[in-house]
Write an enzyme that holds these catalytic residues in place. Structure first.
Site, short mmCIF file in Angstrom:
data_model
loop_
_atom_site.label_atom_id
_atom_site.label_comp_id
_atom_site.label_asym_id
_atom_site.label_seq_id
_atom_site.Cartn_x
_atom_site.Cartn_y
_atom_site.Cartn_z
CD GLN A 40 -3.13 0.98 1.99
OE1 GLN A 40 -3.50 0.00 2.47
NE2 GLN A 40 -4.10 1.86 1.96
CG PHE A 41 1.38 3.74 -3.67
CD1 PHE A 41 1.53 5.13 -3.88
CD2 PHE A 41 0.37 3.25 -4.33
CE1 PHE A 41 0.36 5.63 -4.63
CE2 PHE A 41 -0.75 3.53 -5.08
CZ PHE A 41 -0.48 4.90 -5.19
CB THR A 42 -2.10 5.31 -0.12
OG1 THR A 42 -2.63 4.11 0.62
CG2 THR A 42 -2.51 5.07 -1.72
#
Length: 149
Positions: A78-80
């Site tokens: 999850q790069f967010t």
């Protein structure tokens, strides 16, 4: 490297209407890889997560790890988690690692969980995923390998 760790009764991840990973009791880990992160960060977080005592013992105290209770881990990239929301209304992701780098470190993290003996399920890197989480507690922790004291 950042992780959101949630104690769950069960969790699953679906891609294109197909379940690609699921666990019963255990942990769902949302993992973000940042610029400058290394294999050492992946190892540190994986080892820390395996040993976190966040499951209840017979006295109702948080004294047991996911290993102690025979649980599994559902690891989702999850790069967010590196979204910077301080300015404007749209998060900036300039501190997130590039996808090629992030994938390699995410896979190192997953392999370290497996090496620690944990049944581990995953999503699919860079795919749109639907994640179902049935929190237990709820118990949710934020970990950051760069904030080691």
């Amino acid at each position: 490297m950042r992780a959101v760790v949630q104690r769950v009764l069960r969790g699953s991840v679906t891609v294109d209407d197909t379940t690609v990973g699921q666990i019963d009791q255990g942990l769902v880990v949302l993992l973000g890889v940042g610029q400058g992160d290394t294999v050492d960060d992946a190892r540190y977080l994986a080892d820390k997560i395996c040993q976190l005592r966040i499951f209840t013992d017979e006295q109702g105290k948080l004294n047991l790890s996911v290993q102690d209770v025979g649980g599994g881990v559902l690891a989702i990239s999850q790069f967010t988690l590196y979204g910077d929301c301080r300015k404007g209304r749209r998060p900036g992701y300039s501190k997130a690692a590039l996808p090629e780098e992030a994938k390699e470190l995410y896979e190192s993290f997953v392999q370290r969980l497996i090496c620690n003996g944990l049944p581990t399920a995953t999503g699919i890197f860079q795919e749109h995923m639907v994640v179902e989480i049935i929190n237990d507690g709820p118990v949710t922790l934020l970990l950051d390998s760069n904030k080691i004291f």
